[in-house]
Design a protein around this motif. Structure first.
Motif, PDB file in Angstrom:
ATOM      1  N   GLY A 254      17.311  88.508  52.454  1.00 46.81           N
ATOM      2  CA  GLY A 254      18.571  87.947  52.926  1.00 46.81           C
ATOM      3  C   GLY A 254      19.540  88.730  52.777  1.00 46.81           C
ATOM      4  N   SER A 280      15.856  86.489  56.897  1.00 43.90           N
ATOM      5  CA  SER A 280      16.631  85.377  57.117  1.00 43.90           C
ATOM      6  C   SER A 280      17.423  85.478  58.663  1.00 43.90           C
ATOM      7  CB  SER A 280      17.525  84.744  56.154  1.00 43.90           C
ATOM      8  OG  SER A 280      18.684  85.915  56.146  1.00 43.90           O
ATOM      9  N   GLN A 294      12.159  86.830  61.972  1.00 39.93           N
ATOM     10  CA  GLN A 294      13.183  85.909  61.290  1.00 39.93           C
ATOM     11  C   GLN A 294      12.324  84.640  60.932  1.00 39.93           C
ATOM     12  OE1 GLN A 294      16.829  84.625  63.677  1.00 39.93           O
ATOM     13  NE2 GLN A 294      16.388  82.573  62.867  1.00 39.93           N
ATOM     14  N   GLY A 296      12.051  80.557  59.941  1.00 37.40           N
ATOM     15  CA  GLY A 296      13.135  79.437  59.910  1.00 37.40           C
ATOM     16  C   GLY A 296      13.138  78.639  61.185  1.00 37.40           C
ATOM     17  N   THR A 298      15.163  78.635  63.890  1.00 35.29           N
ATOM     18  CA  THR A 298      15.123  79.182  65.222  1.00 35.29           C
ATOM     19  C   THR A 298      14.543  80.435  65.230  1.00 35.29           C
ATOM     20  OG1 THR A 298      17.292  80.109  64.152  1.00 35.29           O
ATOM     21  CG2 THR A 298      17.369  78.199  65.681  1.00 35.29           C
ATOM     22  N   ALA A 311      16.867  87.454  47.583  1.00 37.15           N
ATOM     23  CA  ALA A 311      18.351  87.420  47.943  1.00 37.15           C
ATOM     24  C   ALA A 311      18.644  86.409  49.343  1.00 37.15           C
ATOM     25  CB  ALA A 311      18.854  88.744  48.299  1.00 37.15           C
ATOM     26  N   SER A 313      19.489  82.580  50.048  1.00 39.89           N
ATOM     27  CA  SER A 313      20.022  81.379  49.594  1.00 39.89           C
ATOM     28  C   SER A 313      19.288  80.024  49.625  1.00 39.89           C
ATOM     29  CB  SER A 313      21.361  81.225  50.179  1.00 39.89           C
ATOM     30  OG  SER A 313      21.264  80.727  51.477  1.00 39.89           O
ATOM     31  N   GLY A 314      18.483  80.111  50.683  1.00 41.47           N
ATOM     32  CA  GLY A 314      17.584  78.759  50.646  1.00 41.47           C
ATOM     33  C   GLY A 314      18.101  77.719  51.467  1.00 41.47           C
ATOM     34  N   ALA A 315      18.876  78.167  52.611  1.00 39.03           N
ATOM     35  CA  ALA A 315      19.310  77.135  53.491  1.00 39.03           C
ATOM     36  C   ALA A 315      18.259  76.190  54.104  1.00 39.03           C
ATOM     37  CB  ALA A 315      20.285  77.810  54.573  1.00 39.03           C
ATOM     38  N   GLN A 317      17.746  75.306  57.153  1.00 40.37           N
ATOM     39  CA  GLN A 317      17.198  76.076  58.577  1.00 40.37           C
ATOM     40  C   GLN A 317      16.096  77.110  58.177  1.00 40.37           C
ATOM     41  OE1 GLN A 317      20.520  75.868  57.790  1.00 40.37           O
ATOM     42  NE2 GLN A 317      21.301  74.551  59.285  1.00 40.37           N
ATOM     43  N   HIS A 318      16.296  77.723  56.769  1.00 42.30           N
ATOM     44  CA  HIS A 318      15.411  79.070  56.366  1.00 42.30           C
ATOM     45  C   HIS A 318      13.906  78.223  55.852  1.00 42.30           C
ATOM     46  CE1 HIS A 318      14.063  82.871  55.566  1.00 42.30           C
ATOM     47  NE2 HIS A 318      13.498  82.447  54.468  1.00 42.30           N
ATOM     48  N   ILE A 331      13.753  85.134  44.207  1.00 40.59           N
ATOM     49  CA  ILE A 331      14.491  86.125  43.637  1.00 40.59           C
ATOM     50  C   ILE A 331      15.873  86.127  43.930  1.00 40.59           C
ATOM     51  CG2 ILE A 331      14.758  88.711  42.978  1.00 40.59           C
ATOM     52  CD1 ILE A 331      11.895  88.683  43.823  1.00 40.59           C
ATOM     53  N   ASN A 332      16.726  85.703  42.969  1.00 41.61           N
ATOM     54  CA  ASN A 332      18.193  85.445  43.523  1.00 41.61           C
ATOM     55  C   ASN A 332      19.101  85.795  42.340  1.00 41.61           C
ATOM     56  OD1 ASN A 332      20.598  84.236  44.442  1.00 41.61           O
ATOM     57  ND2 ASN A 332      19.262  83.806  46.228  1.00 41.61           N
ATOM     58  N   ASP A 334      21.812  84.376  41.787  1.00 46.45           N
ATOM     59  CA  ASP A 334      22.378  83.081  41.533  1.00 46.45           C
ATOM     60  C   ASP A 334      21.567  81.888  41.020  1.00 46.45           C
ATOM     61  OD1 ASP A 334      23.840  80.737  41.419  1.00 46.45           O
ATOM     62  OD2 ASP A 334      24.411  80.568  43.544  1.00 46.45           O
ATOM     63  N   ASN A 350      19.350  90.419  39.683  1.00 47.10           N
ATOM     64  CA  ASN A 350      19.535  91.530  41.002  1.00 47.10           C
ATOM     65  C   ASN A 350      18.146  92.192  41.552  1.00 47.10           C
ATOM     66  OD1 ASN A 350      20.251  93.373  42.456  1.00 47.10           O
ATOM     67  ND2 ASN A 350      22.050  94.174  41.235  1.00 47.10           N
ATOM     68  N   TYR A 351      18.091  91.895  42.647  1.00 47.32           N
ATOM     69  CA  TYR A 351      16.803  92.241  43.283  1.00 47.32           C
ATOM     70  C   TYR A 351      16.615  93.719  43.219  1.00 47.32           C
ATOM     71  CZ  TYR A 351      18.698  94.651  47.487  1.00 47.32           C
ATOM     72  OH  TYR A 351      19.472  95.605  48.252  1.00 47.32           O
TER      73      TYR A 351
HETATM   74  C1  LIG Z   1      21.099  75.661  64.249  1.00 45.68           C
HETATM   75  C2  LIG Z   1      20.872  76.791  63.115  1.00 45.68           C
HETATM   76  C3  LIG Z   1      19.865  77.382  63.077  1.00 45.68           C
HETATM   77  C4  LIG Z   1      19.489  78.161  62.046  1.00 45.68           C
HETATM   78  N1  LIG Z   1      18.251  78.807  61.946  1.00 45.68           N
HETATM   79  C5  LIG Z   1      17.982  79.591  60.715  1.00 45.68           C
HETATM   80  C6  LIG Z   1      16.639  80.313  60.818  1.00 45.68           C
HETATM   81  O1  LIG Z   1      15.814  80.187  61.735  1.00 45.68           O
HETATM   82  N2  LIG Z   1      16.560  81.198  59.827  1.00 45.68           N
HETATM   83  C7  LIG Z   1      17.300  81.275  58.811  1.00 45.68           C
HETATM   84  O2  LIG Z   1      17.084  81.970  57.580  1.00 45.68           O
HETATM   85  N3  LIG Z   1      18.692  80.802  58.912  1.00 45.68           N
HETATM   86  C8  LIG Z   1      19.054  79.975  59.886  1.00 45.68           C
HETATM   87  N4  LIG Z   1      20.475  79.359  60.122  1.00 45.68           N
HETATM   88  C9  LIG Z   1      21.295  79.795  59.017  1.00 45.68           C
HETATM   89  C10 LIG Z   1      21.310  79.175  57.718  1.00 45.68           C
HETATM   90  O3  LIG Z   1      22.206  78.037  57.964  1.00 45.68           O
HETATM   91  C11 LIG Z   1      21.868  80.164  56.560  1.00 45.68           C
HETATM   92  O4  LIG Z   1      23.273  80.798  57.208  1.00 45.68           O
HETATM   93  C12 LIG Z   1      21.062  81.353  56.485  1.00 45.68           C
HETATM   94  O5  LIG Z   1      19.747  81.250  56.313  1.00 45.68           O
HETATM   95  C13 LIG Z   1      21.328  82.236  55.110  1.00 45.68           C
HETATM   96  O6  LIG Z   1      21.008  83.495  55.324  1.00 45.68           O
HETATM   97  P1  LIG Z   1      20.782  84.050  53.911  1.00 45.68           P
HETATM   98  O7  LIG Z   1      20.002  83.261  52.729  1.00 45.68           O
HETATM   99  O8  LIG Z   1      20.033  85.561  54.134  1.00 45.68           O
HETATM  100  O9  LIG Z   1      22.399  84.417  53.422  1.00 45.68           O
HETATM  101  P2  LIG Z   1      23.313  83.781  52.196  1.00 45.68           P
HETATM  102  O10 LIG Z   1      23.183  82.462  52.508  1.00 45.68           O
HETATM  103  O11 LIG Z   1      24.695  84.604  52.501  1.00 45.68           O
HETATM  104  O12 LIG Z   1      22.569  84.027  51.084  1.00 45.68           O
HETATM  105  C14 LIG Z   1      22.525  85.265  50.398  1.00 45.68           C
HETATM  106  C15 LIG Z   1      21.975  85.117  48.928  1.00 45.68           C
HETATM  107  O13 LIG Z   1      21.692  86.426  48.277  1.00 45.68           O
HETATM  108  C16 LIG Z   1      22.021  86.215  46.957  1.00 45.68           C
HETATM  109  N5  LIG Z   1      22.236  87.491  46.441  1.00 45.68           N
HETATM  110  C17 LIG Z   1      23.261  88.130  46.594  1.00 45.68           C
HETATM  111  N6  LIG Z   1      23.275  89.259  46.048  1.00 45.68           N
HETATM  112  C18 LIG Z   1      21.956  89.580  45.348  1.00 45.68           C
HETATM  113  C19 LIG Z   1      21.515  90.440  44.552  1.00 45.68           C
HETATM  114  N7  LIG Z   1      21.894  91.711  44.482  1.00 45.68           N
HETATM  115  N8  LIG Z   1      20.088  90.100  44.414  1.00 45.68           N
HETATM  116  C20 LIG Z   1      19.724  88.927  44.464  1.00 45.68           C
HETATM  117  N9  LIG Z   1      20.256  87.903  45.197  1.00 45.68           N
HETATM  118  C21 LIG Z   1      21.415  88.243  45.681  1.00 45.68           C
HETATM  119  C22 LIG Z   1      23.057  85.278  47.028  1.00 45.68           C
HETATM  120  O14 LIG Z   1      23.312  84.584  45.633  1.00 45.68           O
HETATM  121  C23 LIG Z   1      22.699  84.246  48.106  1.00 45.68           C
HETATM  122  O15 LIG Z   1      21.901  83.218  47.424  1.00 45.68           O
HETATM  123  C24 LIG Z   1      20.485  78.694  61.236  1.00 45.68           C
HETATM  124  C25 LIG Z   1      21.794  77.925  61.181  1.00 45.68           C
HETATM  125  C26 LIG Z   1      21.851  76.830  62.396  1.00 45.68           C
HETATM  126  C27 LIG Z   1      23.224  76.323  62.261  1.00 45.68           C
END
Ligand SMILES: Cc1cc2nc3c(=O)[nH]c(=O)nc-3n(C[C@H](O)[C@H](O)[C@H](O)COP(=O)(O)OP(=O)(O)OC[C@H]3O[C@@H](n4cnc5c(N)ncnc54)[C@H](O)[C@@H]3O)c2cc1C
Length: 373
Positions: A254, A280, A294, A296, A298, A311, A313-315, A317-318, A331-332, A334, A350-351
């Motif tokens: 992520g 993600s 990707q 999730g 979409t 890394a 977050s676990g939204a 949609q994911h 692995i996160n 937070d 930290n990953y």
């Molecule tokens: C209509 C719609 C459809 C969507 N479809 C999808 C989809 O198909 N798939 C999808 O994934 N998302 C989708 N999303 C987006 C989704 O809502 C999130 O924004 C997205 O999943 C977040 O991606 P992320 O977890 O990579 O990033 P972030 O939310 O930014 O999370 C990053 C994470 O990394 C952690 N982190 C930071 N540094 C470190 C480190 N050094 N070591 C370990 N952990 C660390 C943080 O604590 C945080 O939890 C969609 C959104 C919408 C509105």
């Protein structure tokens, strides 16, 4: 107009919806009425990839069964293409009661318009109540063609289906607006009721060679594709990598990876375990990995034995895309990251420290196995 008003359902938006509905009603009123009770059966439009029925089509047969049982009807499959008739039996083994086959040289190459027309001709003749299409790349192109020809609607990317207990109407269910609610969609006046379904939303049914069914061979008038002429064929070099929807082990990254470079570490772990990398939407949007990877709502739904969410977050949609994963290891950094709620095992850290440590342990284990110590 302020953004809130534009998206929040203010008076302008309500007016636009009303105007939109009126236009739709005006158009609808010109369509000839159909006799709804003439339509029977839950159909799947099967897709063939490289000489085999694709798994998403088989999964749809499983999904169709539950609906067909509730409706007290049969499961039909429309199988169209060229040199595909020997695959009809296979569809029966996976649960089809009737397979309607159009095997025609004009379908040797896939075009959404010709394939769509072939399925339309079958459906026109046999009048299925429901028609489901796998939401693969081809299915996504073809389904709107068919829906348009029938002047019916289509529920894209549905996640479940049901019957309204009172009206007995088919209800197709999908999560709109980012997955925070579920829309229940009913097609009141048109048939077939159409929906597209992503791969891995439903499980593949058990193959049973003892199953019996009917194969109906049809010849329909398939048009030449308009505006396209075949000038030659270039064989496509097969990619070696396992697609994420078929992978047993996925190491997914992520935005918390910080940069594209983070994927090097993830790839090292994936290679060691015989798995693949994924990501993600945020990392896809950032251009760190392509959209094919990707996971999730979409992206793709996956069903590995082990899914490493690194890394991420676990939204909602994911997480939607990993519902079928057998084990999730998060692995996160937070400890309050929502991904831990969907994980079987969680590592807070930290990953950049955690992944090398895992790699080291696996290497050690492999070495021990090799030397028998
Ligand atoms: C209509 C719609 C459809 C969507 N479809 C999808 C989809 O198909 N798939 C999808 O994934 N998302 C989708 N999303 C987006 C989704 O809502 C999130 O924004 C997205 O999943 C977040 O991606 P992320 O977890 O990579 O990033 P972030 O939310 O930014 O999370 C990053 C994470 O990394 C952690 N982190 C930071 N540094 C470190 C480190 N050094 N070591 C370990 N952990 C660390 C943080 O604590 C945080 O939890 C969609 C959104 C919408 C509105």
């Amino acid at each position: 107009m302020a953004r809130e008003e534009a998206t929040g359902g203010g008076p302008d938006r309500d007016l636009m919806i009303l105007i939109g509905l009126e236009v739709i009603l005006m158009i609808c009123s010109e369509w000839p009425e159909i006799k709804l009770d003439e339509y029977k059966g839950v159909w799947v439009g099967a897709l063939v990839e490289e000489g085999e029925i694709n798994e998403a089509s088989l999964q749809l047969i499983g999904a169709a069964k539950e609906l067909a049982d509730k409706l007290g009807t049969y499961i039909g499959v429309a199988l169209v293409g060229y040199k595909i008739k020997e695959l009809a039996e296979e569809l029966i083994y996976y649960g089809a009661d009737k397979v309607f086959v159009v095997d025609d040289e004009k379908l040797a190459i896939y075009y959404p318009s010709t394939y769509g027309m072939a399925i339309r001709k079958l459906a026109e003749k046999y009048k299925p109540e429901v028609l489901l299409i796998p939401a693969t790349l081809k299915g996504r192109e073809m389904a709107p063609y068919i829906a348009n020809m029938f002047r019916t609607g289509i529920t894209a990317d549905l996640t479940s289906m049901d019957i309204d207990p009172k009206s007995k109407e088919v209800v197709l269910i999908r999560p709109p607006f980012g997955g925070y609610m579920l829309a229940h969609i009913v097609t009141k006046t048109r048939r077939p009721v159409m929906g597209s379904v992503r791969p891995n939303i439903f499980s593949t049914p058990q193959r049973d060679e003892k199953r019996k069914g009917e194969i109906v061979k049809e010849e329909v008038d398939v048009p030449e594709p308009k505006g396209i002429r075949l000038v030659g064929r270039i064989p496509i070099k097969k990619k070696e990598e396992i697609p994420i929807e078929k992978a047993e082990i996925i190491v997914s990254g992520g935005k918390g990876l910080g940069s594209e470079d983070g994927f090097k570490l993830l790839k090292e772990l994936a290679d060691l375990l015989g798995g693949v990398i994924a990501g993600s939407r945020k990392v896809v949007d950032a251009g760190w990995i392509d959209h094919n990877h990707q996971v999730g709502q979409t992206g793709k739904a996956v069903k590995p034995n082990v899914y490493f969410a690194v890394a991420i977050s676990g939204a909602a949609q994911h997480v939607f895309g990993i519902r079928e994963a057998r084990r999730v290891i998060a692995i996160n950094i937070d400890p309050n990251a929502p991904i831990f709620e969907s994980a079987d095992y969680g590592i807070v850290g930290n990953y950049k420290e955690v992944i090398p440590a895992i790699i080291e342990v696996i290497k050690e284990m492999k070495q021990k196995r090799k030397t028998g110590s």
